[in-house]
Design an enzyme around this catalytic site. Structure first.
Site, short mmCIF file in Angstrom:
data_model
loop_
_atom_site.label_atom_id
_atom_site.label_comp_id
_atom_site.label_asym_id
_atom_site.label_seq_id
_atom_site.Cartn_x
_atom_site.Cartn_y
_atom_site.Cartn_z
CE LYS A 130 3.12 -21.58 7.66
NZ LYS A 130 4.30 -20.70 7.41
NE ARG A 151 -1.97 -1.78 3.44
CZ ARG A 151 -2.42 -2.08 4.65
NH1 ARG A 151 -3.70 -1.87 4.94
NH2 ARG A 151 -1.62 -2.58 5.56
#
Length: 445
Positions: free
Chosen positions: A176, A116
């Site tokens: 994960k 971003r």
């Protein structure tokens, strides 16, 4: 980094006695009083020095291969068939998990990174030699030159950006835990199947020969029926992670069970299965408790006891801020009817690991850095390959249509769904409840 500054010395010195338990050692022969002297005078008795053959030589512990940190750079295939990876976010885990392993793989190019904050992405790209920078995650997904998306974003963003990557037609290597809920994980895999794309939850430890060797010992029935499994993962990380770290942000899927705990549950389920390359689900959460809370509903550590098929009982312990005296533990221990087996450091075995097998009052130690033979074919791998490098090899083989599933323990759709499902059940049993479901709603396809 020295291993001795990282691991608890009790694991290094001896399996029977830690440094703390060792009795104080005398630096020379005992001093004694000479009774014939009026004054309190001390004398020493001369002691003959032991010969060189009588002196026990300390066992040398092999250091990790420098190639693990500085792998040889592979020449990328000139045919243009290399997979171009794009990274979502300038994540700290990306160099270890993808960038370094990719250097030695001739069919992988880390092509792009997106953040971003473009300035942050540019610094990251320059540091790691990544040619393309995108402002914002969607811009990377829209890049037609990106074949695979690596998603190491915070847990709570896994669902949204994995779904968007799959919609954009990209294969996904997903950190994960897969998502905050089993419902989200199921939706991701169903979309991947529908679009013919590869989606892998990155339980990298599963691809290394060390955990596979432990599993082979259990499956061989050398030690008899499995009775109990204990998986532990803890570290004194109070100086590393503040209360404001994303690992402790509920809205982003924070909590020790989501972080370290997903490893302990996954490895336990893998070892509890009686079949070579599969995992099995528990049948019940017998008990679950929070070691401590960082914030409301956010566990610093969790312990749970689970029932498995075939009367196996499993205990997991995960703690992101354990006492300093406890050092670091990443251990899987299995008690069987005819003996015991333990793998020390199942998460990062290339750095160092030991498989200890005890049977009939005797113990042996094994190590497994490279795969053995299966059906007359030797598995691919080098002793310096990290767990992430083994994982990358299997992932590329799967994307390329080479059936690596017969050689490695692939983390399947069913495996990933079950793991997050039972994380939710443990959280429910402990009273904390599931992590918040994503607000993202994918478009109808």
């Amino acid at each position: 980094m020295s291993r001795y500054s990282t691991w608890n010395p009790s694991y290094i010195q001896s399996e029977q006695q830690s440094l703390i338990e060792a009795p104080p050692q005398q630096k020379g022969p005992a001093l004694k009083t000479t009774p014939t002297q009026k004054k309190r005078v001390y004398s020493t008795k001369k002691v003959k020095a032991p010969s060189a053959s009588q002196v026990a030589k300390p066992k040398k512990t092999p250091l990790p291969s420098p190639k693990m940190l500085f792998p040889p750079v592979a020449r990328v295939h000139a045919s243009g068939t290399a997979l171009r990876f794009g990274i979502l976010g300038a994540a700290n885990i990306a160099p270890q998990a993808l960038i370094v392993p990719a250097k030695s793989h001739p069919e992988v190019v880390v092509y792009a990174v997106a953040a971003r904050d473009r300035a942050r992405a540019e610094v990251f790209a320059k540091k790691h030699g990544i040619p393309k920078v995108h402002t914002g995650y969607q811009a990377l997904l829209d890049d037609p030159d990106v074949d695979v998306v690596y998603n190491p974003l915070p847990n709570g963003l896994h669902y949204e950006w994995t779904m968007k990557a799959l919609i954009a037609g990209k294969h996904v290597l997903l950190e994960k835990p897969s998502a905050n809920t089993a419902e989200e994980t199921r939706a991701m895999f169903e979309l991947a199947e529908k679009k013919g794309l590869v989606l892998l939850e990155a339980f990298h430890y599963r691809f290394h020969p060390a955990i596979q060797r432990l599993k082979a010992i259990l499956v061989s029935n050398e030690l008899g029926k499995v009775k109990s499994i204990t998986t532990r993962m803890w570290a004194p990380l109070r100086l590393v992670f503040s209360e404001n770290d994303i690992r402790f942000d509920l809205s982003l899927g924070g909590g020790a069970l989501m972080d370290m705990g997903c490893y302990t549950l996954s490895s336990m389920r893998f070892l509890a299965s009686p079949f070579e390359n599969t995992a099995v689900s528990p049948t019940e959460v017998i008990a679950a408790s929070t070691i401590a809370l960082v914030k409301p509903q956010v566990d610093r550590g969790t312990t749970a006891t689970l029932a498995f098929p075939n009367d196996i009982v499993g205990t997991l312990i995960a703690d992101l801020n354990s006492p300093l005296r406890d050092g670091i533990s990443m251990t899987a221990s299995v008690v069987c009817e005819g003996g015991e087996a333990e793998l020390f450091n199942f998460v990062l075995p290339t750095i160092y690991h030991t498989i200890t097998v005890k049977k009939n009052g005797k113990a042996r130690k094994e190590k497994a850095y490279v795969p053995g033979y299966k059906d007359g074919v030797k598995g691919k791998g080098e002793d310096w390959w990290s767990t992430y490098r083994y994982q990358l090899e299997a992932f590329v083989d799967r994307v390329k249509g080479r059936d690596a599933g017969k050689q490695v323990a692939w983390v399947t759709k069913e495996d990933s769904i079950a793991n997050i499902e039972w994380i939710e059940k443990i959280y429910e049993k402990s009273g904390l409840g599931s992590r918040p479901k994503s607000t993202y709603v994918p478009p109808a396809l």
